[in-house]
Write a protein that holds these residues in place. Structure first.
Motif: not given
Length: 95
Positions: A51, A17-21, A45, A1-2, A23-24
């Motif tokens: 992502k 927020i990159e490289n994360e779906d 999104e 996550m970045e 949900s969090i």
């Protein structure tokens, strides 16, 4: 996550927020909305296949970054409670 801060002015914080779906960030969003100092909190999104998300927090009276950190801590507490209950159910004969 970045996480990259796109804008931080007065009472508004915008981050990518990159490289994360989603949900969090949605769990954190839920905790943000419970805070009485939050005027607006949202997660968007940018594209379903990428992502990459954008999160915006607007507050009254407090720094948005402080409210965000507090909401992250509350989300961690909830996740810990959930983990504990799952462990009880699985180890304690619930499964």
């Amino acid at each position: 996550m970045e996480i990259k801060v796109i804008s931080s002015i007065k009472n508004i914080l915008v981050m990518n927020i990159e490289n994360e779906d989603i949900s969090i960030p949605e769990i954190i969003h839920y905790e943000l909305l419970k805070d009485s100092h939050v005027i607006f909190a949202g997660v968007m999104e940018q594209h379903p296949l990428l992502k990459k998300l954008t999160m915006r927090v607007q507050t009254k009276g407090l720094e948005p970054s402080n409210v965000l950190v507090s909401s992250c801590s509350k989300a961690i507490e909830k996740a810990s409670e959930l983990l504990s209950e799952v462990n009880k159910a699985l180890v304690g004969g619930g499964a």
